[in-house]
Design a protein around this motif. Structure first.
Motif, PDB file in Angstrom:
ATOM      1  N   GLY A  97       0.826  -1.204   0.000  1.00 35.02           N
ATOM      2  CA  GLY A  97       0.000   0.000   0.000  1.00 35.02           C
ATOM      3  C   GLY A  97       0.858   1.250   0.000  1.00 35.02           C
TER       4      GLY A  97
ATOM      5  N   GLY B 159       1.679   4.002   4.051  1.00 30.92           N
ATOM      6  CA  GLY B 159       2.753   3.174   3.494  1.00 30.92           C
ATOM      7  C   GLY B 159       3.958   3.996   3.070  1.00 30.92           C
TER       8      GLY B 159
ATOM      9  N   LEU C  41       4.737  -2.104  -2.507  1.00 31.80           N
ATOM     10  CA  LEU C  41       3.882  -2.654  -3.563  1.00 31.80           C
ATOM     11  C   LEU C  41       2.553  -1.907  -3.495  1.00 31.80           C
ATOM     12  CD1 LEU C  41       4.493  -6.478  -2.879  1.00 31.80           C
ATOM     13  CD2 LEU C  41       5.839  -4.915  -4.319  1.00 31.80           C
TER      14      LEU C  41
ATOM     15  N   ALA D  33      -1.188  -0.625  -5.478  1.00 26.94           N
ATOM     16  CA  ALA D  33      -2.168  -0.719  -6.563  1.00 26.94           C
ATOM     17  C   ALA D  33      -2.575   0.661  -7.083  1.00 26.94           C
ATOM     18  CB  ALA D  33      -3.392  -1.493  -6.080  1.00 26.94           C
TER      19      ALA D  33
ATOM     20  N   ARG E 194      -6.975   6.548  -1.071  1.00 19.70           N
ATOM     21  CA  ARG E 194      -8.110   7.457  -0.796  1.00 19.70           C
ATOM     22  C   ARG E 194      -7.666   8.904  -0.928  1.00 19.70           C
ATOM     23  NH1 ARG E 194     -10.834   7.556   4.409  1.00 19.70           N
ATOM     24  NH2 ARG E 194     -12.811   8.073   3.423  1.00 19.70           N
ATOM     25  N   ALA E 195      -6.391   9.133  -0.631  1.00 17.76           N
ATOM     26  CA  ALA E 195      -5.894  10.511  -0.659  1.00 17.76           C
ATOM     27  C   ALA E 195      -5.956  11.115  -2.066  1.00 17.76           C
ATOM     28  CB  ALA E 195      -4.469  10.562  -0.111  1.00 17.76           C
TER      29      ALA E 195
ATOM     30  N   ILE F  11      -8.610  13.723  -2.687  1.00 18.74           N
ATOM     31  CA  ILE F  11      -8.661  14.994  -1.936  1.00 18.74           C
ATOM     32  C   ILE F  11      -8.378  16.162  -2.871  1.00 18.74           C
ATOM     33  CG2 ILE F  11      -7.745  16.295   0.016  1.00 18.74           C
ATOM     34  CD1 ILE F  11      -6.680  13.666   1.182  1.00 18.74           C
TER      35      ILE F  11
ATOM     36  N   SER G 207      -6.516  19.496   0.865  1.00 20.28           N
ATOM     37  CA  SER G 207      -6.599  19.240   2.298  1.00 20.28           C
ATOM     38  C   SER G 207      -6.102  20.468   3.042  1.00 20.28           C
ATOM     39  CB  SER G 207      -5.735  18.032   2.672  1.00 20.28           C
ATOM     40  OG  SER G 207      -5.702  17.925   4.077  1.00 20.28           O
ATOM     41  N   ASN G 208      -6.880  20.878   4.042  1.00 19.82           N
ATOM     42  CA  ASN G 208      -6.483  22.038   4.834  1.00 19.82           C
ATOM     43  C   ASN G 208      -6.220  21.704   6.291  1.00 19.82           C
ATOM     44  OD1 ASN G 208      -6.629  24.389   2.935  1.00 19.82           O
ATOM     45  ND2 ASN G 208      -8.628  23.478   2.593  1.00 19.82           N
TER      46      ASN G 208
ATOM     47  N   LEU H 224      -8.795   1.715   2.881  1.00 16.92           N
ATOM     48  CA  LEU H 224     -10.206   1.388   2.689  1.00 16.92           C
ATOM     49  C   LEU H 224     -10.643   1.905   1.318  1.00 16.92           C
ATOM     50  CD1 LEU H 224     -11.620   2.835   6.033  1.00 16.92           C
ATOM     51  CD2 LEU H 224     -11.305   0.406   5.520  1.00 16.92           C
TER      52      LEU H 224
ATOM     53  N   VAL I  72     -16.939  14.541  -6.561  1.00 15.99           N
ATOM     54  CA  VAL I  72     -15.983  14.586  -5.442  1.00 15.99           C
ATOM     55  C   VAL I  72     -14.919  15.644  -5.723  1.00 15.99           C
ATOM     56  CG1 VAL I  72     -14.267  13.286  -4.118  1.00 15.99           C
ATOM     57  CG2 VAL I  72     -16.383  12.158  -4.829  1.00 15.99           C
TER      58      VAL I  72
ATOM     59  N   LEU J  50     -16.595  13.314   1.411  1.00 17.99           N
ATOM     60  CA  LEU J  50     -16.648  11.985   2.022  1.00 17.99           C
ATOM     61  C   LEU J  50     -16.216  11.961   3.471  1.00 17.99           C
ATOM     62  CD1 LEU J  50     -15.179  10.036  -1.037  1.00 17.99           C
ATOM     63  CD2 LEU J  50     -17.572  10.326  -0.408  1.00 17.99           C
ATOM     64  N   CYS J  51     -15.730  13.099   3.982  1.00 11.34           N
ATOM     65  CA  CYS J  51     -15.131  13.053   5.319  1.00 11.34           C
ATOM     66  C   CYS J  51     -15.317  14.400   6.015  1.00 11.34           C
ATOM     67  CB  CYS J  51     -13.647  12.719   5.142  1.00 11.34           C
ATOM     68  SG  CYS J  51     -12.636  12.966   6.604  1.00 11.34           S
TER      69      CYS J  51
ATOM     70  N   GLN K  86      -7.518   9.593   9.091  1.00 15.70           N
ATOM     71  CA  GLN K  86      -6.884  10.884   8.826  1.00 15.70           C
ATOM     72  C   GLN K  86      -5.424  10.665   8.449  1.00 15.70           C
ATOM     73  OE1 GLN K  86      -8.359  14.480   9.551  1.00 15.70           O
ATOM     74  NE2 GLN K  86      -9.635  12.985   8.523  1.00 15.70           N
TER      75      GLN K  86
ATOM     76  N   ALA L  88      -2.464   8.276  10.122  1.00 16.32           N
ATOM     77  CA  ALA L  88      -1.772   7.275   9.286  1.00 16.32           C
ATOM     78  C   ALA L  88      -0.252   7.452   9.366  1.00 16.32           C
ATOM     79  CB  ALA L  88      -2.250   7.388   7.838  1.00 16.32           C
TER      80      ALA L  88
HETATM   81  C1  FAD Z   1     -12.492  12.871  -0.488  1.00 15.47           C
HETATM   82  C2  FAD Z   1     -11.567  12.636   0.670  1.00 15.47           C
HETATM   83  C3  FAD Z   1     -11.008  13.713   1.315  1.00 15.47           C
HETATM   84  C4  FAD Z   1     -10.138  13.516   2.384  1.00 15.47           C
HETATM   85  N1  FAD Z   1      -9.579  14.614   2.966  1.00 15.47           N
HETATM   86  C5  FAD Z   1      -8.716  14.453   3.965  1.00 15.47           C
HETATM   87  C6  FAD Z   1      -8.119  15.579   4.599  1.00 15.47           C
HETATM   88  O1  FAD Z   1      -8.344  16.731   4.202  1.00 15.47           O
HETATM   89  N2  FAD Z   1      -7.280  15.355   5.652  1.00 15.47           N
HETATM   90  C7  FAD Z   1      -7.010  14.085   6.109  1.00 15.47           C
HETATM   91  O2  FAD Z   1      -6.259  13.947   7.069  1.00 15.47           O
HETATM   92  N3  FAD Z   1      -7.566  13.004   5.518  1.00 15.47           N
HETATM   93  C8  FAD Z   1      -8.394  13.146   4.460  1.00 15.47           C
HETATM   94  N4  FAD Z   1      -8.967  12.053   3.895  1.00 15.47           N
HETATM   95  C9  FAD Z   1      -8.649  10.711   4.439  1.00 15.47           C
HETATM   96  C10 FAD Z   1      -7.279  10.250   3.917  1.00 15.47           C
HETATM   97  O3  FAD Z   1      -7.290  10.244   2.506  1.00 15.47           O
HETATM   98  C11 FAD Z   1      -6.980   8.862   4.447  1.00 15.47           C
HETATM   99  O4  FAD Z   1      -7.057   8.876   5.870  1.00 15.47           O
HETATM  100  C12 FAD Z   1      -5.579   8.426   4.027  1.00 15.47           C
HETATM  101  O5  FAD Z   1      -5.465   8.382   2.620  1.00 15.47           O
HETATM  102  C13 FAD Z   1      -5.287   7.038   4.614  1.00 15.47           C
HETATM  103  O6  FAD Z   1      -4.013   6.631   4.190  1.00 15.47           O
HETATM  104  P1  FAD Z   1      -3.664   5.083   4.037  1.00 15.47           P
HETATM  105  O7  FAD Z   1      -2.252   5.074   3.531  1.00 15.47           O
HETATM  106  O8  FAD Z   1      -4.011   4.339   5.249  1.00 15.47           O
HETATM  107  O9  FAD Z   1      -4.658   4.515   2.914  1.00 15.47           O
HETATM  108  P2  FAD Z   1      -4.784   4.961   1.377  1.00 15.47           P
HETATM  109  O10 FAD Z   1      -4.363   6.365   1.189  1.00 15.47           O
HETATM  110  O11 FAD Z   1      -6.163   4.604   0.953  1.00 15.47           O
HETATM  111  O12 FAD Z   1      -3.741   4.040   0.628  1.00 15.47           O
HETATM  112  C14 FAD Z   1      -3.890   2.649   0.543  1.00 15.47           C
HETATM  113  C15 FAD Z   1      -3.103   2.174  -0.672  1.00 15.47           C
HETATM  114  O13 FAD Z   1      -3.042   0.747  -0.649  1.00 15.47           O
HETATM  115  C16 FAD Z   1      -3.275   0.281  -1.962  1.00 15.47           C
HETATM  116  N5  FAD Z   1      -3.782  -1.088  -1.903  1.00 15.47           N
HETATM  117  C17 FAD Z   1      -4.970  -1.531  -1.431  1.00 15.47           C
HETATM  118  N6  FAD Z   1      -5.069  -2.862  -1.572  1.00 15.47           N
HETATM  119  C18 FAD Z   1      -3.902  -3.260  -2.158  1.00 15.47           C
HETATM  120  C19 FAD Z   1      -3.402  -4.511  -2.566  1.00 15.47           C
HETATM  121  N7  FAD Z   1      -4.093  -5.647  -2.392  1.00 15.47           N
HETATM  122  N8  FAD Z   1      -2.178  -4.570  -3.155  1.00 15.47           N
HETATM  123  C20 FAD Z   1      -1.442  -3.448  -3.314  1.00 15.47           C
HETATM  124  N9  FAD Z   1      -1.877  -2.204  -2.941  1.00 15.47           N
HETATM  125  C21 FAD Z   1      -3.084  -2.139  -2.372  1.00 15.47           C
HETATM  126  C22 FAD Z   1      -4.300   1.252  -2.535  1.00 15.47           C
HETATM  127  O14 FAD Z   1      -4.320   1.154  -3.949  1.00 15.47           O
HETATM  128  C23 FAD Z   1      -3.755   2.576  -1.991  1.00 15.47           C
HETATM  129  O15 FAD Z   1      -2.809   3.134  -2.872  1.00 15.47           O
HETATM  130  C24 FAD Z   1      -9.828  12.202   2.822  1.00 15.47           C
HETATM  131  C25 FAD Z   1     -10.396  11.107   2.170  1.00 15.47           C
HETATM  132  C26 FAD Z   1     -11.252  11.305   1.106  1.00 15.47           C
HETATM  133  C27 FAD Z   1     -11.830  10.110   0.408  1.00 15.47           C
END
Ligand code: FAD
Length: 292
Positions: A8, A13, A30, A32, A36-37, A40, A43-44, A109, A123, A130-131, A267, A271
């Motif tokens: 991820g 990651g 690794l 995909a 979720r980011a 965005i 982001s502020n 997620l 979006v 979404l948040c 958030q 993370a």
């Molecule tokens: C519209 C929107 C606005 C947001 N605004 C904010 C904000 O302003 N401030 C804030 O703090 N947070 C914000 N968030 C939340 C924030 O985006 C998430 O909390 C953050 O991205 C989480 O990071 P993460 O690395 O855990 O997951 P993600 O960013 O989702 O990354 C997970 C990664 O794992 C990969 N993956 C999944 N399954 C596999 C697999 N089997 N093999 C390989 N790769 C895989 C995915 O493709 C992805 O690249 C927002 C979210 C959304 C949807």
């Protein structure tokens, strides 16, 4: 055999990869490519960016930073994760395989989005958000709708009422019952209207017309990728979550989980904090590696 494979490449990651690179650990990410980011628009609440930053820009910066400390990236969708005698065996959907002494799972997620045409555009322009923790501040005092099953939207009404008096509940399943609102003064529209998007705003179409909003927050749930942890032997909770300890360790030795996949508060700041904790702990658990 790599020291650590991070599955991820979102904020969690990528931050783990920065730390591992700076600890002189061989690290491969690794990913995909569906963070979720990337959704965005701006982001502020991301610490250190007083004028805001887009999700794409943040991801690009984090990746550049991780690569500058030696982390290697591969575009890959991981299909299988298993414990082996020496660590972990990871298999991609395309049949590629990797081996690592330890694994950090940061697969996040996936939001369930409303079934409307051009939902990604909605979006991107902020018609659909979404948040609320992330961006309700930006729509303070505006016309806001909350869309989803009654029980889910009621639980968010109190929080969003702190941002605007112009708040409407748009139930997808059944007509709302004011008694559930605990005195919170919001407008409740009849259930099962159709959510629409006109290119600028979202509306809620009912037989008597369409109600338009500056923004709509859908609460339709998320899909988790916790199944990879389960494959490696982690017993998920009844709610399908991955239990972790204060070091982000799962109950399978050498397997860590960070970011949205484990956090209750989804958030970026959470993370990246979890990523730092996990990376330092993995480093301490791996064989001692003195510099020659
Ligand atoms: C519209 C929107 C606005 C947001 N605004 C904010 C904000 O302003 N401030 C804030 O703090 N947070 C914000 N968030 C939340 C924030 O985006 C998430 O909390 C953050 O991205 C989480 O990071 P993460 O690395 O855990 O997951 P993600 O960013 O989702 O990354 C997970 C990664 O794992 C990969 N993956 C999944 N399954 C596999 C697999 N089997 N093999 C390989 N790769 C895989 C995915 O493709 C992805 O690249 C927002 C979210 C959304 C949807």
């Amino acid at each position: 055999m790599v020291d650590v494979i991070v599955i991820g490449g979102g904020p969690a990651g990528l931050t783990a990869a920065i730390y591992l690179g700076r600890l002189h650990r061989a690290c491969r990410v690794l990913d995909a490519g569906r963070s979720r980011a990337r959704w965005i628009p701006e982001s502020n609440n991301c610490p250190g960016f007083p004028h805001g930053i887009s999700g794409e820009e943040l991801l690009a910066r984090l990746r550049t930073q991780a690569e500058s400390f030696g982390a290697r990236f591969e575009q890959a969708s991981v299909a299988a994760l298993a414990r082996s005698a020496t660590g972990f065996r990871i298999e991609g959907e395309d049949g590629r395989c990797w081996q690592a002494r330890a694994v950090i799972l940061a697969t996040g997620l996936a939001d369930r989005l409303p079934d409307i045409p051009c939902v990604e555009e909605a979006v991107a322009c902020g018609a659909l958000r979404l948040c609320p923790v992330c961006d309700a501040y930006e729509v303070s005092d505006r016309e806001i709708g909350i869309h989803g099953p009654w029980d889910a939207i009621v639980s968010h009404a109190r929080f969003l009422r702190g941002y605007t008096a112009r708040l409407s509940l748009l139930p997808t399943d059944r007509d709302g019952d004011a008694a559930d609102l605990d005195g919170i003064d919001v407008r409740v529209l009849p259930a099962k209207g159709q959510l629409v998007f006109d290119g600028k705003r979202c509306g809620y179409a009912l037989d008597d017309g369409c109600y338009w909003f500056d923004t709509v927050y859908p609460f339709l749930g998320c899909r988790s990728s916790a199944h990879l942890a389960a494959q490696a032997g982690v017993a998920l909770t009844g709610a399908g979550e991955i239990p972790v300890d204060a070091h982000q360790r799962t109950r399978v030795s050498g397997l860590y989980a960070i970011g949205d996949i484990v956090s209750g508060l989804n958030q970026i700041s959470v993370a990246v904090g979890q990523a730092a904790v996990a990376a330092l702990h993995v480093h301490g658990e791996l064989p001692f590696a003195p510099r020659g």
